[in-house]
Design a protein around this motif. Structure first.
Motif, PDB file in Angstrom:
ATOM      1  N   ASP A   8       1.032  -1.326  -0.048  1.00 54.94           N
ATOM      2  CA  ASP A   8       0.410  -0.012  -0.200  1.00 54.94           C
ATOM      3  C   ASP A   8       0.783   1.632   0.017  1.00 54.94           C
ATOM      4  OD1 ASP A   8      -2.210  -1.594   0.093  1.00 54.94           O
ATOM      5  OD2 ASP A   8      -2.507  -1.559   2.331  1.00 54.94           O
ATOM      6  N   ARG A   9       2.282   1.093   0.702  1.00 53.50           N
ATOM      7  CA  ARG A   9       3.052   2.212   1.115  1.00 53.50           C
ATOM      8  C   ARG A   9       3.122   2.814  -0.361  1.00 53.50           C
ATOM      9  NH1 ARG A   9       2.951   5.460   5.739  1.00 53.50           N
ATOM     10  NH2 ARG A   9       6.071   5.887   4.939  1.00 53.50           N
ATOM     11  N   MET A  10       4.053   1.420  -0.589  1.00 51.61           N
ATOM     12  CA  MET A  10       4.638   1.220  -1.957  1.00 51.61           C
ATOM     13  C   MET A  10       4.051   2.171  -2.756  1.00 51.61           C
ATOM     14  SD  MET A  10       7.851   0.935  -1.024  1.00 51.61           S
ATOM     15  CE  MET A  10       9.323   0.211  -1.921  1.00 51.61           C
ATOM     16  N   GLU A  11       3.215   1.546  -3.059  1.00 50.33           N
ATOM     17  CA  GLU A  11       1.945   2.142  -4.400  1.00 50.33           C
ATOM     18  C   GLU A  11       1.303   3.932  -4.041  1.00 50.33           C
ATOM     19  OE1 GLU A  11      -1.940   0.035  -4.333  1.00 50.33           O
ATOM     20  OE2 GLU A  11      -2.090   0.482  -6.616  1.00 50.33           O
ATOM     21  N   ARG A  12       1.370   4.191  -2.767  1.00 56.35           N
ATOM     22  CA  ARG A  12       0.801   5.281  -2.814  1.00 56.35           C
ATOM     23  C   ARG A  12       2.138   6.432  -3.228  1.00 56.35           C
ATOM     24  NH1 ARG A  12       0.391   5.645   3.067  1.00 56.35           N
ATOM     25  NH2 ARG A  12      -2.007   4.081   2.770  1.00 56.35           N
ATOM     26  N   PHE A  13       3.343   5.742  -2.809  1.00 56.68           N
ATOM     27  CA  PHE A  13       4.459   6.441  -3.548  1.00 56.68           C
ATOM     28  C   PHE A  13       5.056   6.360  -4.892  1.00 56.68           C
ATOM     29  CE2 PHE A  13       6.067   5.448   1.280  1.00 56.68           C
ATOM     30  CZ  PHE A  13       5.309   6.646   1.716  1.00 56.68           C
ATOM     31  N   GLY A  14       4.031   5.506  -5.643  1.00 59.76           N
ATOM     32  CA  GLY A  14       4.498   5.049  -6.795  1.00 59.76           C
ATOM     33  C   GLY A  14       6.118   4.336  -6.864  1.00 59.76           C
ATOM     34  N   ALA A  15       5.965   3.770  -6.563  1.00 58.15           N
ATOM     35  CA  ALA A  15       7.640   3.038  -5.968  1.00 58.15           C
ATOM     36  C   ALA A  15       7.404   1.615  -5.831  1.00 58.15           C
ATOM     37  CB  ALA A  15       8.549   3.053  -4.888  1.00 58.15           C
ATOM     38  N   LEU A  16       6.382   0.558  -6.425  1.00 57.11           N
ATOM     39  CA  LEU A  16       6.000  -0.768  -6.452  1.00 57.11           C
ATOM     40  C   LEU A  16       7.382  -0.981  -7.366  1.00 57.11           C
ATOM     41  CD1 LEU A  16       2.208  -1.093  -6.750  1.00 57.11           C
ATOM     42  CD2 LEU A  16       3.709  -2.228  -4.719  1.00 57.11           C
ATOM     43  N   GLU A  17       7.799  -0.752  -8.383  1.00 57.66           N
ATOM     44  CA  GLU A  17       8.872  -1.540  -9.063  1.00 57.66           C
ATOM     45  C   GLU A  17      10.017  -1.619  -7.780  1.00 57.66           C
ATOM     46  OE1 GLU A  17       8.010   1.816  -9.885  1.00 57.66           O
ATOM     47  OE2 GLU A  17      10.530   2.746  -8.931  1.00 57.66           O
ATOM     48  N   ARG A  18       9.967  -1.016  -7.076  1.00 59.77           N
ATOM     49  CA  ARG A  18      11.615  -1.665  -5.880  1.00 59.77           C
ATOM     50  C   ARG A  18      11.234  -2.519  -4.772  1.00 59.77           C
ATOM     51  NH1 ARG A  18      11.954   2.873  -1.423  1.00 59.77           N
ATOM     52  NH2 ARG A  18      11.011   4.370  -2.662  1.00 59.77           N
ATOM     53  N   LEU A  19      10.126  -3.153  -5.218  1.00 60.05           N
ATOM     54  CA  LEU A  19       9.667  -4.378  -5.005  1.00 60.05           C
ATOM     55  C   LEU A  19      10.284  -5.710  -5.197  1.00 60.05           C
ATOM     56  CD1 LEU A  19       6.389  -3.986  -2.367  1.00 60.05           C
ATOM     57  CD2 LEU A  19       8.417  -4.149  -1.913  1.00 60.05           C
ATOM     58  N   GLU A  20      10.511  -5.260  -7.296  1.00 56.30           N
ATOM     59  CA  GLU A  20      10.630  -6.298  -7.510  1.00 56.30           C
ATOM     60  C   GLU A  20      12.186  -6.970  -7.536  1.00 56.30           C
ATOM     61  OE1 GLU A  20      10.491  -5.166 -11.618  1.00 56.30           O
ATOM     62  OE2 GLU A  20       8.626  -5.158 -11.694  1.00 56.30           O
ATOM     63  N   THR A  21      12.878  -6.719  -6.712  1.00 58.81           N
ATOM     64  CA  THR A  21      14.066  -6.813  -6.229  1.00 58.81           C
ATOM     65  C   THR A  21      14.089  -7.922  -5.240  1.00 58.81           C
ATOM     66  OG1 THR A  21      14.124  -4.605  -6.252  1.00 58.81           O
ATOM     67  CG2 THR A  21      15.935  -6.233  -5.138  1.00 58.81           C
ATOM     68  N   ILE A  22      14.893  -9.213  -5.600  1.00 56.84           N
ATOM     69  CA  ILE A  22      14.641 -10.526  -4.793  1.00 56.84           C
ATOM     70  C   ILE A  22      16.066  -9.923  -3.338  1.00 56.84           C
ATOM     71  CG2 ILE A  22      15.409 -12.997  -5.047  1.00 56.84           C
ATOM     72  CD1 ILE A  22      12.978 -12.100  -6.535  1.00 56.84           C
ATOM     73  N   TYR A  23      15.756 -10.216  -3.077  1.00 59.42           N
ATOM     74  CA  TYR A  23      16.227  -9.987  -1.889  1.00 59.42           C
ATOM     75  C   TYR A  23      17.309 -11.310  -1.050  1.00 59.42           C
ATOM     76  CZ  TYR A  23      14.639  -5.332  -1.395  1.00 59.42           C
ATOM     77  OH  TYR A  23      14.756  -4.404  -1.579  1.00 59.42           O
ATOM     78  N   PRO A  24      18.177 -10.958  -0.985  1.00 58.00           N
ATOM     79  CA  PRO A  24      18.998 -12.235  -0.059  1.00 58.00           C
ATOM     80  C   PRO A  24      18.638 -12.686   1.323  1.00 58.00           C
ATOM     81  CG  PRO A  24      20.632 -10.326  -0.820  1.00 58.00           C
ATOM     82  CD  PRO A  24      19.223 -10.152  -0.958  1.00 58.00           C
ATOM     83  N   PRO A  25      19.354 -13.444   1.657  1.00 60.83           N
ATOM     84  CA  PRO A  25      19.322 -13.998   2.806  1.00 60.83           C
ATOM     85  C   PRO A  25      19.712 -13.316   4.091  1.00 60.83           C
ATOM     86  CG  PRO A  25      18.998 -16.330   1.997  1.00 60.83           C
ATOM     87  CD  PRO A  25      19.574 -15.425   1.172  1.00 60.83           C
ATOM     88  N   LYS A  26      19.501 -12.431   4.873  1.00 58.72           N
ATOM     89  CA  LYS A  26      19.390 -11.727   5.691  1.00 58.72           C
ATOM     90  C   LYS A  26      21.037 -11.654   6.430  1.00 58.72           C
ATOM     91  CE  LYS A  26      18.731  -7.822   7.638  1.00 58.72           C
ATOM     92  NZ  LYS A  26      18.398  -5.994   8.080  1.00 58.72           N
TER      93      LYS A  26
END
Lengths: 141, 222
Positions: B184-202
């Protein structure tokens, strides 16, 4: 019943309670002497468990609060808070092995309002039926 | 802030049993905010303990004091004048406070009165929620200011899991789905594409891989 007059009561009350002005407080304290300690509050929501606990520790066999009727609090939710804080106090009393009934709340009635003097008498009569508190500071009457 | 809850009185009494003169020591910072160990709670606990002792014919003296911060030497040092009067200190500080006082007064037993819980936020009056794990490598930028490690029940860096219903977590419907909040927040900021990143294990080495952590700032030192 012979020594029941020796029970002591700490009574906190909302200033909205009918006929609870300073002159009435003084008259009640004069009539009951050391057996009654009255603590007027601007609102019963001001009450904290520590007030009831300190009273039970230092001066009283029982500590009660009188609130205005539900829905009549001039600060909207003071009497609801007082109820929760009395409940919390009762939990603490149970945890130390003291009867939870030594802390209590009396909620004023909209339909049949009673004065501070009447409520004091009712609560004190009830407290006089309790045994002396084993948690009260020694050396007190 | 650090949140905590008071231990059961029975447990506290058991720990205090060997001692006769106790200083109940509150802390005016985080644990005061979460109504566990501030001045009020310290007075409340001390009162209950004194009554319990009286009821059991125990010879116990408990005094109360609250310092602004139990985890800072400059505040703890104010106990210098009184600490010698007591057999033990009952600390209503968090775990860090208890240990800071212990370190300062090595000869005095410091007994914890609280269970330290989590890093959290005061969401409402009487309502605290965990929202930070103190991982040492903050990723809140990547997730729109909502930490999936702290707030997703499954700690998913690559969410959502698909199990949430109407924005509530499938583990417990009382928990808002962190990934729903993130999206919801990323959509509001127009930054949904940032979520396409695949994060390695922390990489948890920055939290607990090298023993107790410390921060040294020479510019803050004398």
């Amino acid at each position: 019943m012979t020594d029941s007059r020796k029970r002591s009561l700490a009574l906190f009350y909302c200033r909205n309670v009918p006929e609870s002005g300073e002159d009435v407080r003084q008259a009640i304290e004069k009539a009951y002497g050391e057996q009654i300690h009255l603590f007027p509050l601007p609102c019963s929501g001001r009450l904290e468990p520590v007030h009831l606990l300190r009273a039970l520790e230092e001066v009283a066999d029982a500590a009660y609060v009188i609130t205005c009727p539900e829905g009549a609090c001039r600060y909207f939710e003071g009497n609801r808070r007082a109820r929760k804080r009395v409940e919390r106090t009762r939990e603490i009393l149970s945890a130390i092995g003291l009867e939870p009934e030594r802390a209590g709340i009396v909620i004023g009635s909209k339909d049949a309002p009673r004065t501070l003097s009447q409520l004091t008498q009712e609560i004190y009569d009830m407290v006089c039926r309790m045994a002396a508190s084993p948690a009260l500071k020694r050396g007190r009457g | 802030m650090i949140t905590a809850e008071q231990k059961p009185i029975e447990e506290i009494r058991r720990m205090l049993a060997p001692y006769k003169r106790i200083l109940a020591l509150g802390c005016g910072s985080c644990v005061a905010e979460c109504a566990a160990g501030g001045e009020k709670e310290t007075a409340q606990l001390a009162s209950a303990l004194r009554m319990a002792a009286r009821m059991n014919d125990e010879d116990l003296l408990i005094h109360e004091k609250t310092v602004d911060r139990q985890c800072v030497k400059e505040f703890i040092i104010r106990l210098d004048d009184v600490i010698g009067d007591y057999d033990a200190v009952l600390s209503l500080g968090c775990g860090a406070g208890v240990q800071a006082v212990s370190e300062m007064y090595a000869e005095v037993p410091i007994i914890p009165a609280l269970n330290t819980e989590f890093l959290g936020e005061t969401r409402d009056q009487g309502y605290w929620v965990e929202n930070c794990l103190g991982c040492g490598d903050c990723m809140l930028y990547d997730f729109g200011g909502v930490c999936p490690l702290a707030r997703c029940s499954k700690h998913l860096l690559n969410g959502p899991c698909g199990g949430s219903v109407n924005g509530r977590c499938e583990v417990d419907p009382d928990i808002p789905c962190a990934w729903q909040l993130i999206i919801d927040r990323m959509e509001r900021f127009g930054a949904l594409e940032r979520l396409e990143t695949i994060y390695p294990p922390k990489n948890w080495a920055r939290k607990q891989g090298s023993g107790p952590r410390k921060i040294i700032r020479e510019d803050q030192q004398p």
